[in-house]
Structure formats: C-alpha cells, structure tokens
Design an enzyme around this catalytic site. Structure first.
Site, PDB file in Angstrom:
ATOM      1  N   GLN D 108      -5.033  -8.926 102.425  1.00 51.85           N
ATOM      2  CA  GLN D 108      -5.585  -9.237 101.116  1.00 51.85           C
ATOM      3  C   GLN D 108      -4.481  -9.022 100.086  1.00 51.85           C
ATOM      4  OE1 GLN D 108      -8.517  -6.579  99.244  1.00 51.85           O
ATOM      5  NE2 GLN D 108      -9.970  -8.267  99.428  1.00 51.85           N
ATOM      6  N   TYR D 178     -10.750  -8.116  89.253  1.00 50.56           N
ATOM      7  CA  TYR D 178      -9.305  -7.964  89.358  1.00 50.56           C
ATOM      8  C   TYR D 178      -8.704  -9.057  88.453  1.00 50.56           C
ATOM      9  CZ  TYR D 178      -9.316  -4.592  93.266  1.00 50.56           C
ATOM     10  OH  TYR D 178      -9.450  -3.464  94.037  1.00 50.56           O
ATOM     11  N   ARG D 354     -18.961  -2.259 105.893  1.00 45.24           N
ATOM     12  CA  ARG D 354     -19.484  -0.923 106.184  1.00 45.24           C
ATOM     13  C   ARG D 354     -20.020  -0.779 107.607  1.00 45.24           C
ATOM     14  NH1 ARG D 354     -23.443  -0.956 101.198  1.00 45.24           N
ATOM     15  NH2 ARG D 354     -23.451  -3.117 101.899  1.00 45.24           N
TER      16      ARG D 354
END
Lengths: 425, 425, 425, 425
Positions: D108, D178, D354
């Site tokens: 990423q 971001y 998760r």
C-alpha cells in the site's frame, strides 16, 4: 369484508398485459409520477421527452408525467407544465415518443392548493382555511366557492387537453395535501360551508373534480385517482376516512383505478419517502424563501422513516378490502417478490418511483432475471434535484468525463516539473 | 411440570367442535368480550343483537356479551346492562338470535370496583383501600365486608339470570383491576382484614365469587374465569401469584375454563392492547370528567406496547404448565398459524377481539382459506368508540353514501357557473 | 487456531454418557450452581437434599451444590456451608441421595473475597486492594500474603473433604469477582507484590488454588475451574486475558474441565443474568445493610441485559479455540437446539441454572420430546429468593392451598348474610 | 445499468485462481492492509516478515503490506516504511519469504496528508485547506501546487521501487482522508485553484497519482486503487461522486482493480470499523499528543457502528453497477457465504482484515471445511495495538507461559507455610 377468497387462487403474473379502464397496458408496472423539473416556461422540453422515453424503453407498462397544474396559482414550480393550448404540441410529441416505445403514458393533473409556490406563481397559495406556511413564510388565501367551481372546471379542461394530446390516462391528484387533499384534512380544513365539517363536505371537492374529469373525457382515456390514506400528522386525514372516500370514488363511477399514497408536502413530506431524510442536501439546493424556511424549521419538518419493501402495503390492504375498483400499489416496490405479493393481495398494478430513477431498465432486467433487485438505497437525494432535473444521484449524468489534464498536461511534464522543484530544494 | 409430553402429539384442529363445561361449541374460536356500548338504560337494544348476530354468523363457536354489571355501583357506563329481571326479555331475544346462527353465547359478569364510573353511577367506586382516582378525579370508597358479601351474592344472582336468559356460559371478570382483581393487587389492596395481606386473603373475594356462581348455576351453564396474570405496573399482581390463584380456581371446581388477561383499566389500560395508543382520539371522545382526567395524566396513562401475534402466549404458558383446567388463549390471535400454535401448546380455545371487530366474518374466511390473515392493524381506535357503539374505525358504518351533489347539483351546472365566473373575471 | 476441522464431524449426542476427569456422567447436562440458601448454621438441611434429589431425578448428569466456603470470612451468607468436619455427615447424606437417583454431584468451593458478607461473617471482606463496598457500606481488608497462603491451603482441605463426603467433583470458583477473580481484575487489584501487576501475577492466586486442589485430591474426583471471561465493567478482566489464564490452567494439569462465566457480584451482577433486573423485588428482600446499599446505588448497580439463547457462546468460543481442555457451556441453555450447537462447537457439557429452577424435570422431558423448550422467562426473580430458599417464583411452593373459607364458612351462609343485609337496607 | 444478467450464472468459486492485472493469484482472497506497526526506523523487521509469512502460509492469494509512505511528511508513524533505496533490501527479503509460501504480495503506497503525524514527522501535516487537527492539536499546512507535483512524482518512484523489490502489486491509497482523499472531500477541500471546487478538480490529484504510477510501472505489476465511497460525515465525499471517480479511474486505464472503503482517519475512523469502539483502550495506549487529543474529543470521535457481515456490500454494489473494472470487496468478510455472495454480485476478490488477525489460517480452514466461521468478534481492540505491533488481543502472544511458582515454589511448601501460620494463630 368484500375480499373473495376464490380470487386468491388466480394471481396474475405482473408481466402479463392488463386493462386499465379503456387502455390495455403491456404489463402491470407503472412508472410513478416523480416530479421531473424538466419543463421550461410551462412547456415540454426534449429533456422531458428523453426522460420518459428512457422509462418507456426500460419496460414499464405506463409512464406518468408528474404533476401538471390545472391553474397558474396551482403550480409548485414556476416552469411547471400548465394545461393550456400552448402546451399541446409538446405534449403530443411526448406521448408519441413514449407510444413508439410500446408503453402507455399518463398525466398527473391537479391543483397544488396550499402547496403552491406563492413566489413563483405571483399569487398566494389557496387553501381551505387561512394558515401561515412555514416553508414559504407566507399566508395562504382561503379558496372561495367561486375559486373551487373554477378549479373543478379546470380539471375537466385539463383532462380534455390530455386526451387530445394523446395521453392514455390522467391521474387526478387527491393526495399530499395538495388542494383536494387539504380539503380532506380535518387539521387544515376549518370551513363551515358545504366544503368543511363532515367527511361528506370535506370530500366534496375531490368528488367534484373526478366527476368533472369523467364528464369531460368519458371513457376515452383512463382516470386514476391518487388518494392519501394517511397525512402523517395527528389530526390529519387517515385510513378510516380514506376507506369511505375510496368507496365514494367507486360509487361515483368516475375513476378506473385507485392509487393510495401518504404524507403531506406541507407538513410531513418524508412520510411517503421512507429512508434517509436528505436534510443537508435540501438546505443547499432549495430556492428562497424555501431555503430559509427549511433552515428555520429544520429537522422538525424532515423526519426520517425506516424503509421496508412494500411499505404502504399494509395500509393499502385496508382500502383493498373495501372496494372492488382496480388498485395500483405504490411504495417500496423493488423486486419480483413484492410485486408477486401485491398481485396476490389483489392489486392490479404496481407503481415504481425511485427504483426506476436509479435503474430505468429495471423492469426489462427483472423480466430477464426474476432475481434482479433494485439498487435504490433510499437515500432520497433525488428529492433534492427537483429544481434542476430530477435524477438519482447515483446515476452519473451522461457526459461525466475524467478531468482534463493538469496545466502541465502530460504526466512526463509533471515529473519534470517535480524534478526541477527537487533540484531547487 | 404437569405438561404431558404425550399430549403434544394430539393437537386438535381449531375448527373442530369442543366441550366447554356442559356446552359443546361448534369450533374452538370465541369472540372475546369487547365492550359494545350498545345497551340503553341498562337494557338490550336491537343494535346489540345485530352486533352479536353478525359475529355468530361470522363463524365463531361462541360470542361474548361484554361486561354486564352485577350491581349498580359496579357499572363503568350509565347505560350498561345490569342483571335485573327487567333485562331478561331483551337478553332472551339476544341469546335466541345468536343460537339461530349456530353459535353459543356467553355473558361477562362482574363488578367494576375501582373502575366503576362514580358520576354515571351516582355513587363512589368501591375499592379494597381508599385511593384517589386520577381519571375520574374522585376518591374511591372502601368496600365493607357487607359490601363484599352482597356483591358475592350478586354474582350468583347474575349467573342465575344468565342461565334463565339462555346464555350458554358466564365469564366471571377477575381481571383489569375490576373489583376482584383490585383485591388481588398488592398495590391496591392494603386491607388488614381477611381480604387483605396474604395471597390467600387477597384471592378470597375472587374465589367466593366463582364458588357462589357455581352454587347458583351448578352444571347448567359453563363458567369461565377471566383472570389477570400481570397488572402491568410495579408491585401489582403478577404471574407468580396468578399461577397459585389459577390452581386454587382449579381446586375449587367452580370454573370450567380459564382465560388469562393482563393490564389495569385503572393504572395501565394499554398493557392489554398492544399496538398504538390512540391518545389523540381518546382525549376527543371521553365524557367528563374522564376527558379532563385523561388530559391531566396524558401519555403517562396511555403507554404504547409493541404488538406481536399471540402476545400473551408466553405468559399464559406459565399458567398452562401448572393447571389442567381448559384454557382460552387471548391476545393477538390473527391467523391460522397462531391458532395452531395455541392448540399445540395445550390451549383448548382461542379468543379474538379486535380482529373480529375489523372482520366479523374472519372465522368463516379462515375456514375457507387457511392463509387468511386478519386486517386488524392494532390502531386501537376501536377503544375510543365505546361511548357510541364500539366498532373498528376501518369498517365504514353502513349508510356511508357519497356526498350529495353540491348546491348546483349537476356537474354541467358547475361548469356553467364556473364559466360565468370566468367571463366576469 | 487449535480447532480441528475434522472434529466437527463427530458431534456427540448431548444425552449420551461422557467422562469428566475420572467420573462418567450419564449425560452431558449439568445443573449449574445456583445458590440455594437452604443450609442452616453452615450445615446441610433436608430441604437442600430434597432440592438436589429433585434435580437428580429430573435427569441431569450431575448436580452442583452451590458455593460452599473454604473459610469463615469467605462466606457470602451467615448460614452458608463451610468446609469443616462437622459438615461431612450432612454432605454424605446429600451425595448418597443424589447418587441414588443416578446422577453425579459436584461441590462449588471457593472464597468470596470482596463479595464476602462482613456483617454476617463478623469480619471484613478480603480483597486484593482496599476499597469501599457500596452494597455493604464498608471497607474491605487487604489480603496479606499469609492470608493467601492459608486460603490456598483451605482450598486443598475443602477438596479433600468433598472427596471424603462422596462428591464426584469440585468446582473451584474463579469468577464473579470472588477472591481469585478479584485478583485477576486490573480494576480491583492494585497490588505491587507478586500477586499484582502483570497477568502472571494477577493469575497467581487462581493457579495456586487449583494446583493445591489437585495436590489434595489427585485423580480421585474431577476438578472444574469456573473462570470469568468478562467482568462486565471497563477496565475489568476480559477475554484477552481469560484466554491466557485458560491456557495456563490447561498447562497446570490441575483441572479436568473449564466452565466460563461472566459478571461481577461486586460491580455488575446482572451481566451474567441476562433478562429482567428485578430491582423492585431486590429492594424488598435484601437484609441490611445490603438493602440500604441497593437503595443507594439503585439501578446503576442492576443493569438489564437482553436475553438470548446461548448468550455466553460467542465469548466462550474464543476460549474454546485456544485450549483442548473439556469445556462446559453455561448461559441460556434452554432447548435441544442450543445444546446441539454447543456440542457442534466443541463443548463437552452444558450447564443449566434458571431453566432447571423453573422445571427440574426439563432434561427428562427433553429426552422424551426433543421439541421441549424451557418455560423460564428470565424474570430473574429467583435471584431475590436466595435468603429464603432459592426457587423459581413461577413454581408454586408445595402446599399452596386454596384459602380457607371466609368466616361464614359456607357459601349458603354468605348468601344468607347478604340477604339479611339487603333486608336491612 | 451496466450489469449483465447473464453474468450472474457464472459465479466463480472464491478458491479458484484469478488474474489481477498481470498477476495470477492462487485464489480470490486478499489479506487487507492492517497497519502492522512492525517496521523500525522506516525499515522492514523480521517481525514484519513473520507477520506476512504467517498470512501467506494461512492461505490467502495475496497479502498486503500496509501503508508505506511516499514522502517523510506523509507518514502517520515515526517508524513507518518510507520508499527509499535503503528500504529495498528488507522489502526484497519480505516479498521473497511471502512468495516462498505461494502467495502474492502487494504494497500500500500513499501520502497521509492531514492524517500525517506532525510530531513524529517534525513537519506539519499537509492538507488541501488549512484546518486545526483536534487529535494532534496542531494546524495543517496547505499543500502548494509544487508540493502536489512532488508528491505525485513520489508515487511513481514508490511504485518503481515496489516493483524492484518484488511486489506483485501496489495499492494506491485514495481513502480515509489521507491526502488524495482529503482533496476529494468537499468538507476538507476549499481550494479555488484547479485542485478545488468541482469534482473534476477535487479528483485531479487522485487521478494524477494513479496515472503517474501506471507511467512508472506499466504492466509490470498490478495497480489497485483503494477509494473511499463515504467519508462518514455530513458534507464529505459520498457515493454519488465516488461512482464518477471510479468511472474516471476506469477510463484512465491506470488501475487494474478497485477496492472501495469508507471512513476518515481524521473525522470518523470507526465508520470503517463496524463493531465496538475501544475508547477505553485507545486512551490508554496512544502517544502524546494524540492521547490528549483523544481525551479532549472523546466519544464524539469514536462512534460505534453495528457490525454485519459484508457491511460495505450495499454501497460497493452501487459502484459495481457502474464500472467494469475488477473489484475487491472489503468489510465484514467472515465466512464462505458472504464470499459467495460477493462473487455472485460480481466482485472478483474479497479482502479480509480483522478476521485474519484473529485467525491467520482462516482461509486454509475454510477451504477444508466450508462451514468455518471467523472467530473475530469485532472488538476492534486490534486498532489500539498499532504502536506496538498490531495483533488480535484474543490471540495470546507466543511465549505466554504459566506464572512461575510462588516464592515457596512447591505446593507442599505452601501448605507447610500455611500450617505454620495456623499454628501461630
């Protein structure tokens, strides 16, 4: 108590043809009226024609041109179509284009009454009794009996023009606290003449309107009544009275089908539009003085109601059980299953609004694959687009193009510019 | 712990005949008592007969004439039927008309105690202990032991008259904080004599009533006890004690069936009527001083509880597991599925109230088509009609006719009038 | 990550025998410890024997005698069983009677620590760190290392006596913020010695207890650890640490099975008992100073959590995935379906508390008819009965008899009395 | 309206290989980027390698190294990997180790913009317009056009280095507010240059970034765009504009796949992480000044949203219906059923975050047994571990060992010590 248990066993396929008064629709789906905001100077535009052609091409049995006013002061928008001879050429072009796609076309006719836009119309809104209108920040004018007689006649004239323009049906607007609906509401109607008081009196205007429409067009085109069954506020018109008015409409022999609706454009507009209340967007787009009005009364005006498939079904069944008139089920029709339920519960037609704004070809795709579900997510932001051409905000407008290159149009140049920068640093 | 797992496998069909004490009902459905408000000067009216004939014709095994008072001060309404010889001719006509439709008929008997209407009765309401009544704005009178002895005997007399008048059953009212129920409530009963304190003492009046009824009528007619299992407020009579009282009723051999109910007409009337609380309508229709009382205590009095099918089933099963007496399940019986569940859980009968007000022929239609569901939408507005003839507001009253033509009776004339107007303008 | 997907295919029938340490239970159901309140002067009573015999006869594989204290200051109730030689004869009678019904019997042993009742014990409650106890309105005493060494040894002694008394298992109480559990809680334990700080230190006492129990009884009887996995308040002991402690318990080889529990008798007792919080009843029955304490902290202490079947399953699965120790699933076990789910998820046993209080013969009936569902409605009023003999308030106590006749014992006399009254009037 | 009903009938198996740009993944599951907090001085550590090897060994088709900054001031954490030649050796070791397990690996890349950590970076966070940052208690610096040109070039350089280091793909971060995402947000971007105002302008930076990445790496590796579709606050970037930006990304031919995400690390971080908001834990672990910031704005910042399987599916379908680009579905992927639904709805890949932290071998076990469900219980406490090595708190860290024996290391000694104590007493 009028349900015939036998009838249950003959549930029609929603995609088979059905008669609506004198007209036969290719299937039992109808594009519900969703105000287009695409007319200009009260005349049809090419954009409005494109809109309905797209829906006709998408598969519905009939499309509905939303709210066309029978009188200037009955408009909700300055540019709204008005039933005048000048409008006929455009309307003829519109009906012809829709017919060319194999669909029928209906026109919603009515008088906005207290929902009328006084600033745009240059005239106060008419209402059964005087009240202050919180969104337009103005007082309404009490409709005189002469006003009412004129408006009743306007309805007949409008229907006559609709038939001349090639429409297959008119839908008389008796809901949303537009004029006829505001007379039905015990909360809004405090008159002591023959148009106020008893239900008989409060319903008088609505019945006069549809009778006049029938007188004007006879059996040439279909007549639909769009009637409220719950105004959505305490003391408003509710199911118990709606059943009786529906029975009177049936006895009047003036209507070919009933479409039940709910809510009040005046006091509780979101009551019909289950899902999110786009308060943030509304405040941004509304013209003055509505913008100020909305800001003043804010979230007290725009409630949010949970969405569920067929959300008007339970109430509409109450009406269904008391009349034999064909009925159109509106509200949360998004997949084949709820359509089948509507048919099984004895409704002859289903009407889709927001789902078809999201996907105009939904009906065609449902016919091809019964598992197709609508992508509409009930964000109701379409409601905020009615001043600039109603559309689903999740359907990019044709012409969405990637941004032009930045000034240094070529990526190589960008890099070189950056390198120069770095060199400098 | 008394459930017999074997019994589960013999679930009866709700539409087969069943014995209730000495009577055989044609099926296991009962029209529950819903106060009719149709008697006049404490006598039967033709309207009341029509009401029950309609329900009998609609298919129920037995209909129930709601609350008939055993004593003048035990009335909740001035015109309420009172068990006196004068009432017998009308009652005989009523039972005969119902029998002619093939149904049995039961009479609810009781004494309203603190729920009594002091203004209508011209006498204070009787209660186990003195308290101020917020809806009637008056104090109650403490029932003496002589009062109680008289009222117990009144129950026997009432049952004797009911048998003479042709009733197949009496339903002794031990719920809703009427007299017997108010004695059961630890919250309302602060006596220190043999009618207060221990459960044994608090239940004494209820048991004396049913024993006296049995003594009076023997096995000539069926005896039903309608018993609260949850008063619906903290400190009230609840399931734990209701189980014991139900066992005592069984041991007394004075009742043929038990019908469990809930709520308090005094402190929490909506606890029984799950669904909407029609506060707006109540405030409008109640006679004084109830109207003022309702306004004063407002929504604290009329709570709203969510509706679900068979909403009293879970609680009633607690009783079901501790007695072998036949039981009648009340509360949210709206379709075949919940009826079948009731039978599977060991209830012998089901009682329907609001659903049959909405559709008196529901039972017949369910027998014809097992998929039939009630149209009742639990709006509870029927509760607001008890002063003028209880009815479902969604059933238009016979005689609903379209409004007469407007003054200018003919539509053509309307148009001409409008044209004249336009010409003038 | 230790789950073996293969294992999924061998789901045992909950009604088949299974080994628990050295003992074989006739089936995989266990009556969970529910404090009985039936001992007297710390000795067994016939009532306590009857209680467990009833459960044994009702079909469970093993019944559990709830909380028996290993030390006087570790009691929560004055009359609580205390592990002393004097208690053995009664305990032997108890285990024999249960064995005679074919069930095994376990004893819950532990030290209440901060949950101890200082007034009843005549000694302050012990805790890892000093704090004020809002329900007992007193300060706790910090447990010294000598206290801890003594209490650890008390656990061994208690287990030895349990084995001698014929118990098949002991369940070491490491939950509910009893002593061991209060040491695990970062919120309650602020020590800076080797019993505070790191999880290793906070878990030391719990591990010492079980090791000492194993040392004392070896493999003669089964050892169960009942461990919290969520104290139910911010900053308390939670799943992440419970997984590690469970792994340590496994590595210690001192326990034969794990039973996960939740909540804190000190700070959040209702966290374990999903369902209604019987605040009204608690305030009424608790002895002083608890009654005053409860009144002071009221509903902040007694939260209400929604009930659902198997409500501890999701959390217990987190432990299940990290240890291979046999596990007992507790919490909302009410029908065959959740039992089957527990077996499929890899639990070896299920433990039932309130459901068996409601219906001690539930297991037998479930074996006879797999559709049997518990009648327990989670009213939690059983919790309020722990001072007078714990029971389901919906199970009438044996001996419930209809009230004696009123003074004028015969109904005929009542009538005559009433007639005299009327004559006088 | 671009859905092809035919396509519905060819639903691929999620465990079959699929092409992602030039790369073929062994199956259609991807370990989503979850910030690891395992790099040191901006370099790869063995711990980071172990982390991804564990996931690769667990069965995913591709693992993703979370957020590696393209510029120093674009870091969110002092030790975050920065695309510099110095990082390449470690990165090569990492990609090699993952490839050895048969999985692909993606990096990423992006610039944190306003989410950057000014204290750690020694430089203010860059943003489209100046605002005060409540969590860092500092003002942002407005990005100049020179800043933007440099950062665009940085993206190309980063991608080049990623390809050199052996990565199979880069994921360009256009979400969570971001830098690129903050430019998209009408709420954060008030510029009046060519990077502000119209959607075309607000999207310019995002498009320049991906174009530059494509220019840099061509078809050597796959390019994924991770794009917000709902910032999660009023006035933020939403679905309607996301559809258009997705179409522009498709038209740019600069990306091989789209992954839709939601929420704002700046204004609403929990909007992505449905489930519990671990407020208590966050306040405990965050470094200053974030700790103080979090305390100041508390629970207004950390909302809690209900979890459901596939919680981003309904929104992502809106995008799916308007582009033909391969898409990766993120959000609540926990069992085979939701994976199959994703495939049926036309998504080419699913990404798990998760759930794989809880069970890195979940994919392998799902392949072995389709009934396997994730044990992740959405406690979101993993989010609070990002400063010390992200992990599921329910996975005990390797090395969890039972506590050492107490000082008197042997249990016998404990007992003797206790006996001495007792003797003394």
């Amino acid at each position: 108590m009028t349900q015939d248990p036998q009838a249950r066993h003959e549930v029609p396929d929603v995609f088979t043809p059905a008669k609506l008064g004198p007209v036969t629709l290719r299937n039992r789906t109808i594009k519900a009226a969703t105000y287009e905001g695409m007319s200009h100077k009260s005349l049809v535009t090419d954009r409005l024609i494109d809109f309905h052609v797209q829906h006709a091409a998408g598969g519905v049995g009939m499309t509905t041109v939303a709210y066309c006013a029978v009188a200037p002061e009955g408009r909700t928008d300055r540019h709204q179509i008005l039933w005048r001879p000048e409008a006929l050429p455009g309307l003829r072009k519109l009906t012809g284009a829709v017919h060319a796609e194999g669909a029928a076309i209906s026109a919603q006719i009515g008088h906005a009454g207290p929902v009328g836009n006084p600033k745009a119309n240059g005239a106060p809104a008419l209402s059964p009794s005087r009240h202050f209108h919180k969104t337009t920040l103005s007082f309404t004018k009490v409709a005189t009996r002469d006003d009412l007689a004129r408006i009743v006649k306007n309805h007949g004239d409008a229907a006559t023009m609709a038939a001349e323009a090639g429409f297959d049906a008119v839908e008389v607007h008796l809901g949303h606290n537009y004029l006829a609906s505001s007379f039905l509401s015990p909360k809004l109607n405090h008159r002591d003449d023959e148009y106020g008081g008893s239900l008989e009196n409060r319903a008088r205007l609505a019945l006069e309107m549809v009778r006049e429409v029938r007188r004007a067009v006879g059996d040439r085109i279909a007549i639909i009544a769009k009637l409220n069954m719950d105004d959505g506020y305490p003391g408003g018109f509710w199911l118990d009275e709606a059943i009786v008015v529906a029975q009177w409409l049936e006895q009047s022999e003036a209507v070919d089908a009933l479409e039940m609706t709910a809510g009040s454009s005046l006091l509780n507009p979101m009551y019909l539009f289950k899902g999110d209340a786009p308060l943030h967007e509304f405040a941004g787009v509304m013209p003055e003085p509505l913008k100020t009005g909305i800001k003043l009364i804010g979230s007290r005006f725009l409630h949010s109601y949970p969405y569920r498939d067929g959300y008007l079904l339970e109430d509409a069944k109450q009406i269904r059980s008391h009349v034999k008139l064909p009925m159109i089920l509106l509200g949360g029709i998004t997949d084949r299953q709820i359509m089948d339920t509507a048919m099984a519960e004895g409704f002859e037609f289903v009407a889709l609004g927001r789902a078809l704004l999201r996907e105009p070809d939904l009906i065609n795709r449902m016919q091809a694959d019964a598992r197709t579900r609508s992508l509409c997510n009930h964000n109701n932001k379409c409601m905020t687009k009615i001043y600039g051409g109603t559309r689903c905000v999740l359907v990019p407008q044709p012409g969405a193009r990637p941004p032009a290159q930045p000034p240094s149009a070529d990526a190589t140049q960008v890099v070189e510019a950056a390198e120069r920068l770095e060199a400098r640093a």
